[in-house]
Design a protein around this motif. Sequence first.
Motif, PDB file in Angstrom:
ATOM      1  N   CYS A 171       0.685  -1.241  -0.315  1.00 54.02           N
ATOM      2  CA  CYS A 171       0.229  -0.156  -0.010  1.00 54.02           C
ATOM      3  C   CYS A 171       0.929   1.137  -0.047  1.00 54.02           C
ATOM      4  O   CYS A 171       1.828   1.238   0.702  1.00 54.02           O
ATOM      5  CB  CYS A 171      -0.647  -0.330   1.411  1.00 54.02           C
ATOM      6  N   GLU A 172       0.712   2.265  -1.382  1.00 52.12           N
ATOM      7  CA  GLU A 172       1.341   3.517  -1.696  1.00 52.12           C
ATOM      8  C   GLU A 172       1.167   4.271  -0.535  1.00 52.12           C
ATOM      9  O   GLU A 172       2.302   4.949   0.769  1.00 52.12           O
ATOM     10  CB  GLU A 172       1.127   4.280  -2.497  1.00 52.12           C
ATOM     11  N   PHE A 173       0.265   3.951   0.302  1.00 52.67           N
ATOM     12  CA  PHE A 173      -0.314   5.550   1.577  1.00 52.67           C
ATOM     13  C   PHE A 173       0.122   4.728   3.271  1.00 52.67           C
ATOM     14  O   PHE A 173       0.801   5.683   3.814  1.00 52.67           O
ATOM     15  CB  PHE A 173      -2.042   5.890   1.676  1.00 52.67           C
ATOM     16  N   CYS A 174       0.076   3.232   3.410  1.00 53.84           N
ATOM     17  CA  CYS A 174       1.044   3.130   4.442  1.00 53.84           C
ATOM     18  C   CYS A 174       2.702   3.152   4.030  1.00 53.84           C
ATOM     19  O   CYS A 174       2.914   3.219   5.747  1.00 53.84           O
ATOM     20  CB  CYS A 174       0.734   1.169   4.286  1.00 53.84           C
ATOM     21  N   ALA A 175       2.654   2.961   2.945  1.00 52.81           N
ATOM     22  CA  ALA A 175       4.698   2.617   3.145  1.00 52.81           C
ATOM     23  C   ALA A 175       4.904   4.372   3.257  1.00 52.81           C
ATOM     24  O   ALA A 175       5.664   4.391   3.719  1.00 52.81           O
ATOM     25  CB  ALA A 175       5.348   3.041   1.186  1.00 52.81           C
ATOM     26  N   LYS A 176       4.187   5.200   2.598  1.00 49.43           N
ATOM     27  CA  LYS A 176       4.099   6.863   3.122  1.00 49.43           C
ATOM     28  C   LYS A 176       3.900   6.632   4.290  1.00 49.43           C
ATOM     29  O   LYS A 176       4.638   7.502   5.115  1.00 49.43           O
ATOM     30  CB  LYS A 176       3.431   7.757   2.268  1.00 49.43           C
ATOM     31  N   SER A 177       3.042   6.591   5.217  1.00 49.34           N
ATOM     32  CA  SER A 177       2.974   6.754   6.874  1.00 49.34           C
ATOM     33  C   SER A 177       3.405   6.433   7.539  1.00 49.34           C
ATOM     34  O   SER A 177       3.996   6.844   8.853  1.00 49.34           O
ATOM     35  CB  SER A 177       1.436   6.991   7.244  1.00 49.34           C
ATOM     36  N   HIS A 178       4.257   4.949   7.243  1.00 50.69           N
ATOM     37  CA  HIS A 178       4.734   4.134   7.855  1.00 50.69           C
ATOM     38  C   HIS A 178       6.566   4.169   7.857  1.00 50.69           C
ATOM     39  O   HIS A 178       7.190   3.682   8.421  1.00 50.69           O
ATOM     40  CB  HIS A 178       4.376   3.070   8.184  1.00 50.69           C
ATOM     41  N   LYS A 179       7.124   5.396   6.761  1.00 50.37           N
ATOM     42  CA  LYS A 179       7.569   5.704   6.040  1.00 50.37           C
ATOM     43  C   LYS A 179       9.099   4.772   5.652  1.00 50.37           C
ATOM     44  O   LYS A 179      10.264   5.006   6.429  1.00 50.37           O
ATOM     45  CB  LYS A 179       8.970   6.077   7.997  1.00 50.37           C
ATOM     46  N   VAL A 180       8.475   3.834   5.377  1.00 55.41           N
ATOM     47  CA  VAL A 180       8.886   2.863   4.627  1.00 55.41           C
ATOM     48  C   VAL A 180       8.892   2.288   3.079  1.00 55.41           C
ATOM     49  O   VAL A 180       9.090   1.440   2.114  1.00 55.41           O
ATOM     50  CB  VAL A 180       9.306   1.569   5.233  1.00 55.41           C
ATOM     51  N   PHE A 181       8.626   4.184   2.282  1.00 56.46           N
ATOM     52  CA  PHE A 181       8.583   4.573   1.566  1.00 56.46           C
ATOM     53  C   PHE A 181       9.055   4.353   0.643  1.00 56.46           C
ATOM     54  O   PHE A 181       9.100   3.457  -1.260  1.00 56.46           O
ATOM     55  CB  PHE A 181       8.026   6.130   0.869  1.00 56.46           C
ATOM     56  N   GLU A 182      10.305   4.817   0.724  1.00 51.96           N
ATOM     57  CA  GLU A 182      11.939   4.614  -0.267  1.00 51.96           C
ATOM     58  C   GLU A 182      12.352   2.924  -0.307  1.00 51.96           C
ATOM     59  O   GLU A 182      12.924   2.500  -1.518  1.00 51.96           O
ATOM     60  CB  GLU A 182      13.258   5.602   0.493  1.00 51.96           C
ATOM     61  N   PRO A 183      12.611   2.098   0.835  1.00 50.14           N
ATOM     62  CA  PRO A 183      12.901   1.600   1.578  1.00 50.14           C
ATOM     63  C   PRO A 183      11.899  -0.012   0.092  1.00 50.14           C
ATOM     64  O   PRO A 183      12.425  -0.939  -0.610  1.00 50.14           O
ATOM     65  CB  PRO A 183      12.717   0.427   2.506  1.00 50.14           C
ATOM     66  N   ILE A 184      10.809  -0.260   0.697  1.00 53.71           N
ATOM     67  CA  ILE A 184       9.347  -0.504  -0.223  1.00 53.71           C
ATOM     68  C   ILE A 184      10.013  -0.406  -2.364  1.00 53.71           C
ATOM     69  O   ILE A 184       9.999  -1.744  -2.970  1.00 53.71           O
ATOM     70  CB  ILE A 184       8.320  -0.614  -0.494  1.00 53.71           C
ATOM     71  N   ARG A 185       9.728   0.809  -2.682  1.00 56.16           N
ATOM     72  CA  ARG A 185      10.392   1.616  -3.954  1.00 56.16           C
ATOM     73  C   ARG A 185      11.918   1.088  -4.469  1.00 56.16           C
ATOM     74  O   ARG A 185      11.704   0.589  -6.051  1.00 56.16           O
ATOM     75  CB  ARG A 185       9.855   3.325  -4.212  1.00 56.16           C
ATOM     76  N   ASP A 186      12.830   1.253  -3.297  1.00 54.46           N
ATOM     77  CA  ASP A 186      13.806   1.039  -4.422  1.00 54.46           C
ATOM     78  C   ASP A 186      14.295  -0.584  -3.772  1.00 54.46           C
ATOM     79  O   ASP A 186      15.137  -1.097  -5.102  1.00 54.46           O
ATOM     80  CB  ASP A 186      14.977   1.383  -3.153  1.00 54.46           C
ATOM     81  N   GLY A 187      14.207  -1.540  -3.611  1.00 55.63           N
ATOM     82  CA  GLY A 187      13.614  -2.906  -3.637  1.00 55.63           C
ATOM     83  C   GLY A 187      13.005  -3.392  -4.872  1.00 55.63           C
ATOM     84  O   GLY A 187      12.570  -4.702  -5.721  1.00 55.63           O
ATOM     85  N   GLY A 188      11.991  -2.507  -5.333  1.00 53.44           N
ATOM     86  CA  GLY A 188      11.744  -3.114  -7.255  1.00 53.44           C
ATOM     87  C   GLY A 188       9.597  -2.973  -6.053  1.00 53.44           C
ATOM     88  O   GLY A 188       9.654  -3.653  -7.633  1.00 53.44           O
ATOM     89  N   PHE A 189      10.075  -3.117  -5.428  1.00 50.04           N
ATOM     90  CA  PHE A 189       8.213  -3.435  -5.066  1.00 50.04           C
ATOM     91  C   PHE A 189       7.095  -2.613  -5.227  1.00 50.04           C
ATOM     92  O   PHE A 189       7.481  -1.612  -4.810  1.00 50.04           O
ATOM     93  CB  PHE A 189       7.863  -3.734  -3.934  1.00 50.04           C
TER      94      PHE A 189
END
Length: 118
Positions: free
Chosen positions: A75-93
């Motif tokens: 979930c993009e919103f959750c990734a941003k709110s939990h401050k893990v957007f970059e690691p998930i995006r950079d991991g190619g997910f």
Amino acid sequence: MSDLKIAVVILETLENNNARVYRGLKTALEFKAAGDDVIVMFDGSGVETLAKIADAGHPMNGLVAALGDTIIGACEFCAKSHKVFEPIRDGGFPLLSDNGGEASVRKLVVDGYQILNY
């Protein structure tokens, strides 16, 4: 491939329930090995889990590798709110935002998936 369509949704953090996360990923692998249509999505606090287990040095990273493209994203919103957007995006997910910026569970149901929450 069977007629089963299973969506495993990981909602837990590793710190909160490591065993539940492990069980969810292993369940997804069981369905995959049987040739069923299975997907894995990380939602809510589960996005923190994906950010951690995507690291090659994490003990559960082998499960991530074995699931491969079965993991449809987080979930993009959750990734941003939990401050893990970059690691998930950079991991190619993929970051899922098909429900007004959030991942849509309804879409999975409409597409015929049975939801299993972990």
